[in-house]
Write an enzyme that holds these catalytic residues in place. Sequence first.
Site, PDB file in Angstrom:
ATOM      1  N   ARG A 109       1.464  -1.206   0.016  1.00 50.60           N
ATOM      2  CA  ARG A 109       0.054   0.310  -0.082  1.00 50.60           C
ATOM      3  C   ARG A 109       1.160   1.524  -0.071  1.00 50.60           C
ATOM      4  NH1 ARG A 109      -5.082  -2.660   4.098  1.00 50.60           N
ATOM      5  NH2 ARG A 109      -6.176  -2.810   2.034  1.00 50.60           N
TER       6      ARG A 109
ATOM      7  N   LYS B  24     -20.545 -17.870  -1.025  1.00 49.57           N
ATOM      8  CA  LYS B  24     -21.733 -17.071  -0.733  1.00 49.57           C
ATOM      9  C   LYS B  24     -22.638 -16.928  -1.716  1.00 49.57           C
ATOM     10  CE  LYS B  24     -22.651 -18.020   3.566  1.00 49.57           C
ATOM     11  NZ  LYS B  24     -23.161 -17.588   5.252  1.00 49.57           N
TER      12      LYS B  24
ATOM     13  N   GLY C  28     -11.798  -9.227  -2.200  1.00 55.15           N
ATOM     14  CA  GLY C  28     -10.552  -9.813  -0.857  1.00 55.15           C
ATOM     15  C   GLY C  28      -9.853 -10.921  -1.633  1.00 55.15           C
TER      16      GLY C  28
ATOM     17  N   GLY D 217     -14.072  -4.028  -0.210  1.00 56.58           N
ATOM     18  CA  GLY D 217     -15.576  -3.104  -0.523  1.00 56.58           C
ATOM     19  C   GLY D 217     -15.377  -2.618  -1.403  1.00 56.58           C
TER      20      GLY D 217
HETATM   21  P1  AMP Z   1     -15.642 -14.553  -0.297  1.00 55.52           P
HETATM   22  O1  AMP Z   1     -15.322 -13.624   0.663  1.00 55.52           O
HETATM   23  O2  AMP Z   1     -17.145 -14.851  -1.166  1.00 55.52           O
HETATM   24  O3  AMP Z   1     -14.736 -14.249  -2.041  1.00 55.52           O
HETATM   25  O4  AMP Z   1     -15.162 -16.130  -0.431  1.00 55.52           O
HETATM   26  C1  AMP Z   1     -14.311 -16.004  -0.619  1.00 55.52           C
HETATM   27  C2  AMP Z   1     -13.570 -18.093   0.087  1.00 55.52           C
HETATM   28  O5  AMP Z   1     -14.440 -19.017  -0.662  1.00 55.52           O
HETATM   29  C3  AMP Z   1     -12.220 -18.278   0.482  1.00 55.52           C
HETATM   30  O6  AMP Z   1     -12.269 -18.798   1.799  1.00 55.52           O
HETATM   31  C4  AMP Z   1     -13.328 -19.970  -0.326  1.00 55.52           C
HETATM   32  O7  AMP Z   1     -12.130 -20.758   0.818  1.00 55.52           O
HETATM   33  C5  AMP Z   1     -14.629 -19.855  -0.166  1.00 55.52           C
HETATM   34  N1  AMP Z   1     -14.656 -20.673  -0.826  1.00 55.52           N
HETATM   35  C6  AMP Z   1     -14.322 -21.377  -2.194  1.00 55.52           C
HETATM   36  N2  AMP Z   1     -15.579 -22.593  -2.764  1.00 55.52           N
HETATM   37  C7  AMP Z   1     -15.605 -22.890  -2.395  1.00 55.52           C
HETATM   38  C8  AMP Z   1     -16.707 -24.131  -2.044  1.00 55.52           C
HETATM   39  N3  AMP Z   1     -16.634 -25.130  -2.609  1.00 55.52           N
HETATM   40  N4  AMP Z   1     -17.370 -24.609  -0.509  1.00 55.52           N
HETATM   41  C9  AMP Z   1     -16.034 -23.953   0.886  1.00 55.52           C
HETATM   42  N5  AMP Z   1     -16.069 -22.336   0.637  1.00 55.52           N
HETATM   43  C10 AMP Z   1     -15.458 -22.319  -0.580  1.00 55.52           C
END
Ligand code: AMP
Length: 395
Positions: free
Chosen positions: A35, A197, A353, A376
């Site tokens: 940064r 999610k 992130g 964010g």
């Molecule tokens: P996000 O912050 O929504 O981008 O989510 C990132 C997180 O999603 C990471 O920590 C990954 O470990 C998790 N992730 C990716 N694929 C899967 C999966 N198939 N099942 C559970 N967690 C997952």
Amino acid sequence: MKTLNDFNFENKRALIRVDFNVPLNDNFEVTDNTRIISAKPTIIKVLEDGGSCVLMSHLGRPKGAQDEFSLKHIVSEIEDVLGVEVKFASDCVGQEAEDKANALQPGEILLLENLRFHKEEEQGDRSFAEKLSKLGDIYVNDAFGTAHRAHASTTIVAQFFPEAKCFGHLLAKEIESIKKVLEDGEKPVLAVLGGAKVSSKITVIENILDKIDHLIIGGGMTFTFIKALGGKVGDSICEDDKMELALDILKQAEAKGVKIHLPVDVVAADAFSNNANTQVCDVRQIPDGWQGLDAGPKSLKIFDAVVNESKTILWNGPLGVFEMKTFSKGTIALGNSIANATKNGAFSLVGGGDSVAAVKEFGFEDKVSYVSTGGGAMLESLEGKTLPGIAAILE
Ligand code: AMP
């Protein structure tokens, strides 16, 4: 859009909001100076014009003035990165800060103490912002990481510089990169959305459907879609209450001519563990007791072809649980595909992130066109929101 190049800083003091929220170890040494390096072009431009810089930032989430969150710990790191001596004011507002700012000569730099030692910063307090405004002639916002917050130093302070405010080089680059993807992207435009999610990405998906040609959906989000389509997802992460929404997204995509690519196979595991037993199976036939934790080889081949025929690529979110080596292959393969497409002339933006963490960990940072510095803030931009820190400069 006013940028640094619209101003000559000769004999002017730039009040620059930077994002020096860097990680420190137990000895208060900076463990990742990315940064600080990112802010360098802005600072150097002001100094080379014959101006001086007053730098302000937050560090961590202090409760009042706590020594462990003091920006004094990073003074020497900034000096090393810039090759210029950095003076320090032990409070970001008040007499000492004003005296030291007033005494700055062309070519000199003053760093202010942590803005968040004052609760007024996060409250977006007007009189606190006015005190900050006394420290410079021209306000420069170069902190994309906090541009989605209407804090005193990121947004409110701009009101006191109606004619003399602009984006720094870093923030301008972030804005241009997002624009290059969502507004002026050369077709075909592809978005790859992964992560855990559906619920956290839903607004992003809805906003970008009008702007893209292909959407690859990966990661944990996959299984809500697959189950909604009648597949068996075993013990995979799945948001049952979002299944209808998933079907609606598929319908919207079809109506808008966006091609959706879901994994066709997955690496399934019998536990959420790096040492679990694994098998590759059809994404619609995951046995009970097993969970899909990475994209399978057939999916990766399909994704590689889609990536390589795209001219503009946005990547947000990993394809699997990349933190565990056993389930990192999909994310690495996707990174390789995007690196290859970039080499062949595509524009690629990585933002949000966890995909940024993955890109850094697996060494793709220099092989994509741009890696965003704001998690964010990036997500909110992709959701189509106007960020207050950006609006404040444009007003
Ligand atoms: P996000 O912050 O929504 O981008 O989510 C990132 C997180 O999603 C990471 O920590 C990954 O470990 C998790 N992730 C990716 N694929 C899967 C999966 N198939 N099942 C559970 N967690 C997952």
